[in-house]
Scaffold this motif. Structure first.
Motif, PDB file in Angstrom:
ATOM      1  N   GLU A  25      50.084   8.011  57.516  1.00 52.90           N
ATOM      2  CA  GLU A  25      50.086   9.445  57.770  1.00 52.90           C
ATOM      3  C   GLU A  25      48.855   9.837  58.606  1.00 52.90           C
ATOM      4  OE1 GLU A  25      50.790  11.519  54.074  1.00 52.90           O
ATOM      5  OE2 GLU A  25      49.749  13.262  54.923  1.00 52.90           O
ATOM      6  N   ASP A  26      47.667   9.347  58.171  1.00 49.28           N
ATOM      7  CA  ASP A  26      46.428   9.693  58.862  1.00 49.28           C
ATOM      8  C   ASP A  26      46.451   9.250  60.313  1.00 49.28           C
ATOM      9  OD1 ASP A  26      45.655  10.665  56.499  1.00 49.28           O
ATOM     10  OD2 ASP A  26      44.169   9.103  56.033  1.00 49.28           O
TER      11      ASP A  26
ATOM     12  N   ASN B 153      48.536  11.498  62.467  1.00 51.30           N
ATOM     13  CA  ASN B 153      47.808  12.744  62.735  1.00 51.30           C
ATOM     14  C   ASN B 153      46.710  12.539  63.767  1.00 51.30           C
ATOM     15  OD1 ASN B 153      49.347  14.150  60.923  1.00 51.30           O
ATOM     16  ND2 ASN B 153      47.935  13.812  59.202  1.00 51.30           N
TER      17      ASN B 153
END
Lengths: 123, 283
Positions: free
Chosen positions: A32-33, A36
């Motif tokens: 996820e990071d 982003n």
């Protein structure tokens, strides 16, 4: 709240160094990071260093492939660097060939690979 | 007390006064071995065995695995091991034991019923001893073969550095899972140790490629790729190329070259080295 791996930025390249065995939740967080960060920093490449890992299970193996796929969609290339021989053998025996993931022997070669213009491989 | 009696009969059979049965035994065996074991050595071996046998029978031994036979077993083990190491055949090993039967045969000509019964019983014991000798022989041979296979495994998988960043594994001999495993580990470790990005697997010395061997090769190449190195397979003979196509083995996007030279050329090109021939250079 579990730990998150730091994502370092070198120019337009993101660097993740995995220093210890990952728990499943951390793997998901990392995925996820990274997505982003690629968008936020408009990164061109991602380098994942797994030279400290002695064990890579199928879950982590799949994560590597997924991260590569995600970054490709976001127009960034992923290079996995520093895989140990034993890990490579295990992944092959598991039937995970990490198609679509570029690899390099070490961080230096990985960065060099990202700087090269994309060209079809020599035959 | 029937057992005691038969033991006495057996001992009597082997110790007829005035006759050197052991010497006859040695003669019989040395004839069958064609002089490949020295007479003195054979004499020592067989006399030891003979004495131990008489001793054991005197103590009432009835078959090979009885406690009284432990010394015989030790002697026979040594004898069989020596024969196996010296390259004698199983027959030649067993004959050392069975020859004793022939030596005793004259007894049967004019023997009493007791003697003949003793001979038959002794026959059974000798059969057991002979089988024991062959078993030990086979065991020794198996150990030899296992040791040699291990040596072969270590010998035949060198990883050589051809250039900066280019390594090669010349494979010689038949590939099986165990060997491929060793090759794979050595190759991958060499990639790390030398920091090479190009590896060449040369199969010039591999006599045949079947689906299993191809499978092993593919695994090695995929593992090398996972680590960030490119593998080329070279040394594919016309014969093997035909086999590969006939078997329907797909090498997909793995580069294959006919000769090691071609593979090296490609590896150099891939690692950014240009080879230039100078005009007028000495060849």
């Amino acid at each position: 709240m579990s730990e998150r791996l730091p994502i370092l930025r070198i120019g337009d390249i993101l660097l993740v160094s995995v220093q210890f065995d990952l728990e499943d939740q951390m793997v998901l967080n990392l995925q996820e990071d990274l997505a982003n960060e690629i968008v936020a920093k408009s990164a061109r490449g991602v380098v994942i260093d797994i030279s400290a890992l002695e064990i890579v299970d199928s879950f982590v193996g799949r994560m590597l492939a997924t991260v590569a796929a995600i970054s490709r969609v976001l127009d960034a290339r992923t290079v996995v660097v520093g895989m140990r021989p034993a890990v490579a053998i295990t992944l092959v025996e598991l039937g995970l060939s990490l198609g679509g993931v570029s690899t390099a022997l070490d961080l230096e070669k990985g960065l060099a690979k990202l700087r090269q213009p994309t060209s079809s491989a020599l035959r | 007390m029937a057992k005691r009696d038969s033991a006495a009969d057996l001992v009597g059979l082997l110790t007829i006064e005035g006759q050197d049965l052991a010497a006859a035994w040695v003669r019989e065996v040395s004839g069958s071995l064609g002089g490949r074991v020295g007479t003195a050595e054979l004499d020592r071996e067989l006399r030891e065995l003979y004495d131990a046998l008489v001793d054991a029978l005197r103590q009432g031994a009835t078959d090979v695995h009885s406690e009284q036979m432990s010394e015989i077993r030790a002697l026979l083990t040594e004898l069989s091991r020596n024969r196996a190491r010296q390259g004698f055949s199983p027959t030649e090993t067993a004959i050392s034991v069975f020859a004793l039967k022939r030596v005793l045969e004259p007894v049967l000509q004019d023997g009493t019923a007791d003697q003949i019964r003793a001979y038959l019983q002794f026959n059974g014991i000798l059969d057991g001893l002979g089988l024991f000798a062959i078993e030990t022989y086979t065991q020794t041979r198996d150990e030899l073969i296992a040791a040699q296979a291990e040596q072969l495994l270590e010998l035949s998988t060198p990883v050589v550095r051809l250039w900066d960043g280019v390594i090669a594994v010349p494979l010689v001999g038949t590939l099986d899972s165990a060997r491929t495993q060793v090759v794979m580990e050595k190759l991958l470790q060499a990639l790390v140790d030398t920091g090479s990005e190009q590896a060449i697997i040369d199969i010039t010395g591999v006599p045949a490629v079947d689906t299993q061997v191809a499978q092993h090769l593919l695994k090695t190449i995929v593992a090398a790729r996972l680590m960030g190195a490119e593998c080329t397979v070279s040394g594919i003979s016309p014969q093997i190329a035909q086999t590969i196509v006939a078997l329907g083995i797909e090498f997909d996007d793995i580069v294959t070259k006919a000769s090691l030279a071609d593979a090296l050329k490609l590896a150099l090109r891939r690692s950014g080295v240009d080879l230039v021939a100078h005009e007028g250079a000495q060849r």
